[in-house]
Structure formats: structure tokens, C-alpha cells
Write a protein that holds these residues in place. Structure first.
Motif, PDB file in Angstrom:
ATOM      1  N   LEU A 265       0.820  -1.216   0.000  1.00  0.00           N
ATOM      2  CA  LEU A 265       0.000   0.000   0.000  1.00  0.00           C
ATOM      3  C   LEU A 265       0.855   1.268   0.000  1.00  0.00           C
ATOM      4  CD1 LEU A 265      -2.832  -1.097   2.433  1.00  0.00           C
ATOM      5  CD2 LEU A 265      -3.126  -0.425   0.047  1.00  0.00           C
ATOM      6  N   LYS A 266       2.139   1.100   0.238  1.00  0.00           N
ATOM      7  CA  LYS A 266       3.039   2.252   0.172  1.00  0.00           C
ATOM      8  C   LYS A 266       3.139   2.790  -1.254  1.00  0.00           C
ATOM      9  CE  LYS A 266       5.882   0.883   4.124  1.00  0.00           C
ATOM     10  NZ  LYS A 266       7.249   0.511   4.590  1.00  0.00           N
ATOM     11  N   ASN A 267       2.730   1.979  -2.227  1.00  0.00           N
ATOM     12  CA  ASN A 267       2.737   2.435  -3.624  1.00  0.00           C
ATOM     13  C   ASN A 267       1.668   3.499  -3.868  1.00  0.00           C
ATOM     14  OD1 ASN A 267       4.855   0.824  -4.562  1.00  0.00           O
ATOM     15  ND2 ASN A 267       3.492  -0.933  -4.926  1.00  0.00           N
ATOM     16  N   ILE A 268       0.659   3.522  -3.009  1.00  0.00           N
ATOM     17  CA  ILE A 268      -0.398   4.531  -3.148  1.00  0.00           C
ATOM     18  C   ILE A 268      -0.027   5.698  -2.247  1.00  0.00           C
ATOM     19  CG2 ILE A 268      -2.876   4.973  -3.029  1.00  0.00           C
ATOM     20  CD1 ILE A 268      -3.348   1.981  -3.220  1.00  0.00           C
ATOM     21  N   LYS A 269       0.738   6.623  -2.773  1.00  0.00           N
ATOM     22  CA  LYS A 269       1.255   7.744  -1.991  1.00  0.00           C
ATOM     23  C   LYS A 269       0.275   8.914  -1.923  1.00  0.00           C
ATOM     24  CE  LYS A 269       5.911   6.602  -3.663  1.00  0.00           C
ATOM     25  NZ  LYS A 269       6.376   5.966  -2.414  1.00  0.00           N
TER      26      LYS A 269
END
Length: 280
Positions: A265-269
Motif C-alpha cells: 500500500l506504500k505504492n499509493i502515496k
């Protein structure tokens, strides 16, 4: 049929059922005695009789309204839920509904109440009920009144409460009309989903299609799951490439959509913007 099952559960769940055969005390009195210590009850017997008069006011649909009983005890300073130091407590949750849906509802509710760390001790199911038991450490026992308010937001209701002892409580919960307390997407109404470290859940029961646009700052690998009203998995979409836009047809019978990332979910900044279309 649901009400019949709940009635059967309530009979099984009721406190001190065997004691009723050998005592002149009424059921309401036994319920009150189960929530307070013996000393507290004896010291305040006359006061308790006064605040619980008339007794008929504490019955609901032919059974004791446990939530109202607890509220009355708390308002009159007769029920203390706090410990002198953090203690391990056990909570047992019973229902007549879908186990998967129930655990999701209770997990969300516990998180809202600030309980993030707990351990599942038991999980059992038979023909009439599902029971989920957990242990957690806290400075106070879960407040049944606050729990009830959170469950109401999901259209659930506490049918009965049992205090097994100071550190163990059991709840019978009706989830016949339950729903997740999440945003419902509607035709033509844009919705912006902000960054989160947790998976996003949305109600898609009223739309046919949705276009999701991902912020330029995101590196989103869509991982999308669809569920029916009881949280049975219907379909999963996984994309191994970064997407800035994805157009989706909502599967038939879908009630909820879970939005995540295939890797982290870190890809969704930043934001995800939803454009729902079509009513159903």
C-alpha cells in the motif's frame, strides 16, 4: 426464521438458567446480580429495587434489555469497568449470521474502540450459532454501551450480554440487517479516496461501473476484490503493471469492493479518484 433462531440462542445464552428452577428471584434480579459484585448488590439492594422500578421497563421483545440494565447501573455508579492495572480480558461474541461477515464487523468495531492488539482464542460454529472468542489486554473492560453505539452504525444489535466474571464478557449480537459502515458509491458522484496504510472498502451495491484515476505520485498496481453482502468473495482483479486509470464493470451481486495494491500500500502515496456510473 431469523427471529426464531435468535430466540433459541437467547434461551441458551441466558444467565443462570438452572438457578431459576431453585430460586424465587426473578430473571431481571439475576441479571443485575450478574453485572455487579455480591457486596455491591447487598449494600445497595433497596436503591437497586428503586432504580429498576418498574421492572417491565427493562424488558424488550420478551427478554431482558441487557444494554438498558447496564446503562442504568453505570448512571447510578454501581458498575465499575476499570481495573487497577492492565489486565487480560476475554470477549466472546455470538451471532446467528455469516462468520466471515461477523468477524469483519467485529474487527472494524474493535479497531474503532481502540483495540488493535488481540488474540483469537476460539472460533466455533454449529447449526445455530457462530462464536468468536478473543483475548486482549486493557485497563478496563469493554464498555457495552459504547460497543452498542458502534454496532448500531453497522445496523447490528446487541441482543443479550453475559458477564461471566470480572475479566470475561459474552455478547449475543444480531447481524440480520448488518452492513459495513463504509462509503457508498453513487452514480455520477465523484469520490476521492485519500492515502491510507490500510485496505479501502467501498459499498458498490448501487452502481454498475466505475473508473478509477490514480494520482501522478502513485505507483499503483491494482489489486481489487469484490464481495457479496455476506462478504463471500466473488471476483479478484490483479494488475502486474502500474495503472493511472482503470475502468471496471461491477460484477453482479457485488455489495462491496476492497481496494489494495498487489505489492504494498506504500505504492499509493496520494489520492485515488472514483467516477461511478450507472445505477442498479
Amino acid at each position: 426464521m431469523v427471529k426464531k433462531i435468535l430466540f433459541i440462542l437467547l434461551v441458551v445464552f441466558s444467565l443462570h438458567a438452572e438457578e431459576l428452577l431453585d430460586t424465587n428471584e426473578d430473571i431481571l434480579t439475576l441479571k443485575i446480580q450478574s453485572f455487579v459484585s455480591a457486596d455491591t448488590y447487598e449494600e445497595n439492594r433497596e436503591f437497586i429495587n428503586t432504580i429498576f422500578d418498574p421492572k417491565t421497563a427493562f424488558y424488550k421483545d420478551d427478554h431482558i434489555d441487557s444494554v438498558k440494565v447496564i446503562k442504568t447501573l453505570q448512571e447510578n455508579g454501581l458498575l465499575d469497568l476499570f481495573f487497577k492495572s492492565p489486565q487480560e480480558i476475554r470477549l466472546n461474541f455470538r451471532t446467528n449470521g455469516s462468520p466471515i461477515f461477523f468477524v469483519k464487523i467485529m474487527s472494524d468495531t474493535l479497531s474503532t474502540l481502540g483495540y488493535y492488539k488481540y488474540v483469537t482464542i476460539a472460533s466455533t460454529r454449529d447449526a445455530s450459532e457462530f462464536v468468536w472468542s478473543i483475548n486482549l489486554t486493557s485497563e478496563y473492560a469493554t464498555d457495552p454501551l459504547i460497543l452498542q453505539e458502534e454496532l448500531k452504525k453497522k445496523s447490528c444489535e446487541i441482543v443479550d450480554i453475559q458477564r461471566n466474571d470480572e475479566k470475561e464478557w459474552s455478547y449475543l449480537i444480531d447481524i440480520s440487517n448488518a452492513k459495513l459502515n463504509v462509503t457508498q458509491l453513487q452514480d455520477g458522484k465523484k469520490f476521492v479516496l485519500n492515502r491510507s496504510l490500510y485496505e479501502h472498502w467501498l459499498d458498490v451495491s448501487q452502481i454498475k461501473r466505475v473508473t478509477i484515476r490514480s494520482s501522478k505520485r502513485n505507483h499503483w498496481y491494482p489489486y481489487i476484490s469484490y464481495y457479496d453482502s455476506s462478504l463471500h468473495l466473488l471476483k479478484v482483479i490483479k494488475k502486474e503493471n502500474i495503472h493511472k486509470v482503470i475502468e471496471l464493470e461491477i460484477p453482479k451481486n457485488s455489495a462491496y469492493m476492497k481496494i489494495s495494491d498487489l505489492y504494498t500500500l506504500k505504492n499509493i502515496k496520494d489520492k485515488l479518484i472514483f467516477h461511478p456510473e450507472g445505477s442498479r
